[in-house]
Design an enzyme around this catalytic site. Structure first.
Site, PDB file in Angstrom:
ATOM      1  N   PHE A   1       3.896   4.172  -3.975  1.00 21.77           N
ATOM      2  CA  PHE A   1       3.622   2.922  -4.697  1.00 21.77           C
ATOM      3  C   PHE A   1       2.390   2.250  -4.112  1.00 21.77           C
ATOM      4  O   PHE A   1       2.271   2.141  -2.893  1.00 21.77           O
ATOM      5  CB  PHE A   1       4.815   1.967  -4.594  1.00 21.77           C
ATOM      6  CG  PHE A   1       6.037   2.467  -5.327  1.00 21.77           C
ATOM      7  CD1 PHE A   1       6.033   2.584  -6.708  1.00 21.77           C
ATOM      8  CD2 PHE A   1       7.181   2.823  -4.633  1.00 21.77           C
ATOM      9  CE1 PHE A   1       7.150   3.048  -7.384  1.00 21.77           C
ATOM     10  CE2 PHE A   1       8.302   3.293  -5.301  1.00 21.77           C
ATOM     11  CZ  PHE A   1       8.284   3.408  -6.683  1.00 21.77           C
ATOM     12  N   GLU A   2       1.510   1.777  -4.976  1.00 26.15           N
ATOM     13  CA  GLU A   2       0.267   1.196  -4.486  1.00 26.15           C
ATOM     14  C   GLU A   2       0.496   0.006  -3.553  1.00 26.15           C
ATOM     15  O   GLU A   2      -0.329  -0.304  -2.706  1.00 26.15           O
ATOM     16  CB  GLU A   2      -0.640   0.780  -5.652  1.00 26.15           C
ATOM     17  CG  GLU A   2      -0.126  -0.388  -6.466  1.00 26.15           C
ATOM     18  CD  GLU A   2      -1.012  -0.667  -7.693  1.00 26.15           C
ATOM     19  OE1 GLU A   2      -0.814   0.029  -8.686  1.00 26.15           O
ATOM     20  OE2 GLU A   2      -1.863  -1.551  -7.639  1.00 26.15           O
TER      21      GLU A   2
END
Lengths: 264, 322, 264, 322
Positions: C55-56
């Protein structure tokens, strides 16, 4: 309270005290191993209780219980505010402009406070090789001001260093600006014979003070470049309190105080 | 990339196979802490040659590799052991004798180069080193730079910032073939946790094409994953894991053990002279079968007890250092 | 074992299954909220148990117990390998070249898989403004390949998007190279009507499959650019096992499965 | 810099004085977590005007500031609330109505710009955004860029790498006048600890000229300094500390409380229409004296109990979200 000057102290102790006196309260100090660490810690114990010591290896504002033998010593972790690494400290603290005072040393120091920590002779075929910049070049470039610590010998104080590892005033008042450096420059050189400072107009080193037992003439004789000694006073000796703190609180193990004294 | 299901745990000897002759390598740790020494000794035993070494401020780790003849080229900022040695004796001799090629940067410069490699950018801008001869003098010859496509085509470049006009140095990124770090704790999948400062390990590890981790302990993944924000390297970056307790000796490993002043002084004393250096190597490296035997040689249980870190302080407060 | 296809499933479930099937085992997947997350989690539960979800916002390879409603949801912390932040993930994982598959969506997708998530009309005086790139532009530029998720309507599939937020093949096989992108490009568009892929030679989208109950002609009619449907097959329906896992393990709360179904 | 002995603990109202009209600001947090909402509400109450806002992916925090008329310009990558809103309704209206000026980057682009500011370099190179219209179209007019010396003179620059020849985008650094973050724990000297992902907070905080930290708890320095490697910001970077429990509501704060789906949906429903948006603001911001009263308004103890995080998971596993 009247100052009581110490009668019994070593040269290394005198230099540590002189280093400490260069630090103002609330300043952020980039300290290396040895004399800078002794000076910064002494300053915290005396006139600059709120100065903050930063180590390039990562620790910020630790509470030392034992003197570190390197800037990456596990001893620097004790109750630090943060402990990251070189990239964070060099970029977000030093390059970002938060270091008020940095300490430097080197094998050669010249009339403009440039330091050589790389080699004597041709860079590609050196007569003598030194360890190299380490963080010294970075501290020289990016601290708001720097204090240089040096052994005072004629060959170590040439007009021009063989290799500029850590830029001082480079070649005069416009030197740093021309090089693209945003701020900084050396403000004092604490040597084994005295303290040099830099002329406001020319940025050349002059003798600001000579240590007890040393004459301005001796300093001049041991300096490889033309040294103005006309403004020189006697270095204020350490006080009894300072020496006591150095020996009992800063370096009770005698890691540096005894070692360097032995090498003298 | 390396998966969670790969078998990454191996011996030092197996792991050294990931470092062929001529490899571009870097070692973790800084000054008196966490150099992957057990791995260094094994590389020396395996007689690796022509290594291209990138460091910020290495110490005995690089000095020994140079002394053993493993190193052809170095790019670094400093080579010494702080309070224990003002310069690495084998490094000094190799440079003064023209036995290796070298390129000088500053500490910040080198760490930025690792960071650029870790970030996947070909260069990084900086204000450091301006006004110094580091910017003016190239160590490597053009011929050297052309001889290996992994070497940056030039040492650095200076430009004017397109936004501010300021003079700015651009430093070429480093991506090592292999980086070797020594961590306190790793799990079998490869998640790495380092206690204390991480020095340049994060950047050196993340710029690597392959990553070898020697460690004090291998634990269950759940143990490290309960606090993922305390872990430094995600598992998929790690290619090899070797459990080597006291694997950073004679250097310290925060919370596990302190540096060994006696041994560090011994090394630097012996390394000043060719003959005594060879003797030292015969005694502590070539003449030693494995890490267990080495630990016996350096003083065994008694020495390790002296170095053992205080739980709270993370070092050995009573260690005789002066 | 014979595949048992599900009889009862929603469009969103069909799309989640199609998304999952694009992921190979051991791949590293950059997943956003909603369908990509459903697809990636389903893949982990079926044919790609060793794929890693990134996940960024910072979490790498977490073990989700509850479906996140954003990429920064505290739910993504659970037993992650590391949890840092956007700078670390985008630079040392995405830009460094470690993401195998990234998921994207947007308001417009064109014949070359370029995505507009910024605005309709002139950029400076937009008729309609969308949220903007977010991480979408980054994923489009720097993943090794991307999968696009989209609602299939004529106005959403123009020959050329009004604004390229996230570059696809740009204008053909040389587009990315000319732009300076080191790798990547879209490999599939999973829509509400079918799955588009990109011609190997021209890099233009063609219809690879149409969903059950949809005809190639319908897809063509709902596409704003000229769409080759000559290679189209029927989309393989979800299996009973996949639907069961989606409903019982991936999104038992019905956060996305029910919400999007309700909006259909 | 700010010292350990400065008195940094203050009220929200006092702290908003550090943010004058026209200030260049940034807010911490990301998507559904840790936006400094209590501070945002107070800025709105204090009727700040002409703010220049830098964000990566802000949500309701910026949307409310825009709706309240506090914002003149934005530089950002995204404005929405993920599963709760596909676009910030007030942001959309402001852009479509030409009420604010805007400049688009990608998320990575914006975070790199904060990072460059934090690192003290005037720009940072990247490979992202190549081939997009983000690179081709400037949002701000030349007049706007010339009107305020704190705005970068141009959006970005594209160069060929002097080492590899690759096409590279250079992004101008951001140094905010003030950044405001919401942390879980701070000590009175200013050392900041954040649990969970730090999003862009590290870069946003470290690029700031002044840093304001709202927090769940203020603890003794010794408590945080026992594990310095877990702290994010050194004390001397922090200028103001405000203790505001639940200060990120309606967003989550890992290990303390979850986001409030009910309230987030309510906001986005009301914010679509001018009149209902004004009512919403009157009820929850203008008509509320302090944070205590706000917490009562949003559901008091019962609501807070529902949002309270499970100790082990760090969020509320039983929270009704669908």
């Amino acid at each position: 309270m009247e100052k009581k000057y110490a009668k019994d102290y070593t040269l290394i102790e005198l230099m540590a005290v002189a280093a400490a006196r260069e630090i103002k309260d609330r300043e952020i100090v980039f300290a290396g191993t040895g004399l800078p660490m002794l000076g910064a810690m002494l300053a915290q114990h005396t006139h600059a209780p709120n100065c903050t010591i930063v180590f390039e290896a990562g620790a910020v504002d630790c509470k030392l219980a034992h003197l570190p033998m390197s800037v990456g010593d596990p001893r620097t972790m004790r109750f630090a505010s943060t402990a990251t690494g070189l990239f964070d400290v060099f970029s977000t603290i030093l390059q970002r402009g938060y270091i008020d005072v940095g300490f430097l040393s080197g094998a050669q120091i010249d009339a403009y406070g440039n330091i050589n920590a790389t080699c004597i002779g041709d860079y590609h075929r050196p007569k003598v090789r030194f360890p190299g910049s380490g963080g010294s070049g970075d501290i020289a470039c990016l601290s708001k001001r720097t204090i240089i610590i040096a052994v005072h010998e004629k060959r170590r104080f040439p007009e021009r260093v063989d290799y500029i590892t850590s830029p001082g005033w480079i070649d005069g008042p416009e030197g740093r600006k021309r090089a693209g450096l945003p701020w900084g420059g050396p403000s004092a050189v604490i040597t084994t014979l005295g303290v040099l400072r830099f002329d406001e107009r020319t940025k050349r080193a002059y003798l600001a003070s000579y240590h007890p037992g040393v004459t301005p003439k001796q300093v001049k004789k041991n300096t490889g470049f033309k040294l103005d000694v006309s403004r020189a006073k006697k270095t204020e000796p350490p006080t009894e309190a300072e020496i006591k703190i150095l020996r009992e609180k800063v370096d009770p193990e005698g890691i540096f105080l005894k070692k360097v004294a032995a090498e003298e | 990339m390396a998966s969670k299901v790969d078998d990454k745990i191996m011996s030092l000897r197996e792991a050294t196979k990931l470092v062929p002759n001529g490899a571009h390598i870097s070692l973790g740790g800084f000054t008196t802490q966490r150099h992957p020494m057990a791995f260094v000794y094994e590389l020396i035993r395996q007689k690796r040659r022509n290594l291209h070494f990138y460091g910020h401020s290495p110490g005995g780790d690089l000095d020994m590799l140079i002394g053993a003849g493993c190193v052809r080229r170095v790019e670094l900022a400093y080579e010494a052991d702080e309070a224990f040695a003002r310069i690495g004796p084998r490094f000094r001799r190799a440079v003064e004798g023209g036995l290796i090629e070298w390129e000088d940067y500053s500490n910040f410069g080198m760490v930025q180069r690792f960071a650029a490699g870790a970030m996947g950018i070909p260069f990084i801008p900086t204000r450091t080193m301006l006004g110094s001869d580091i910017v003016k003098k190239e160590g490597f010859s053009e011929k050297t730079r052309r001889s290996d496509p992994k070497i940056a085509p030039k040492k650095l470049a200076t430009i004017n910032c397109p936004f501010t006009g300021d003079k700015i140095v651009l430093l070429p990124a480093i991506q090592t073939d292999v980086t070797i770090i020594h961590a306190q704790v790793v799990d079998a999948q490869g998640t790495v946790r380092i206690y204390g400062q991480n020095f340049g390990d994060e950047q050196q590890a993340k710029c690597a094409k392959k990553l070898i981790v020697t460690c004090e302990e291998i634990v269950q993944p759940e143990e490290l994953r309960e606090y993922p924000e305390h872990n430094l390297i995600p598992f998929f970056r790690v290619n090899a894991i070797i459990k080597v307790p006291y694997g950073a000796h004679p250097y310290a490993c925060y919370r596990y053990y302190d540096y060994d002043p006696e041994f560090l002084r011994l090394y630097h004393e012996r390394a000043r002279d060719d003959a005594s250096f060879r003797e030292f190597f015969n005694e502590y490296i070539y003449g030693v079968g494995d890490w267990e035997e080495y630990l016996g040689k350096i003083g065994g249980a008694e020495k390790l007890r002296k170095l053992k870190a205080d739980k709270k302080l993370g070092y050995a407060p009573k260690l005789k250092r002066g």
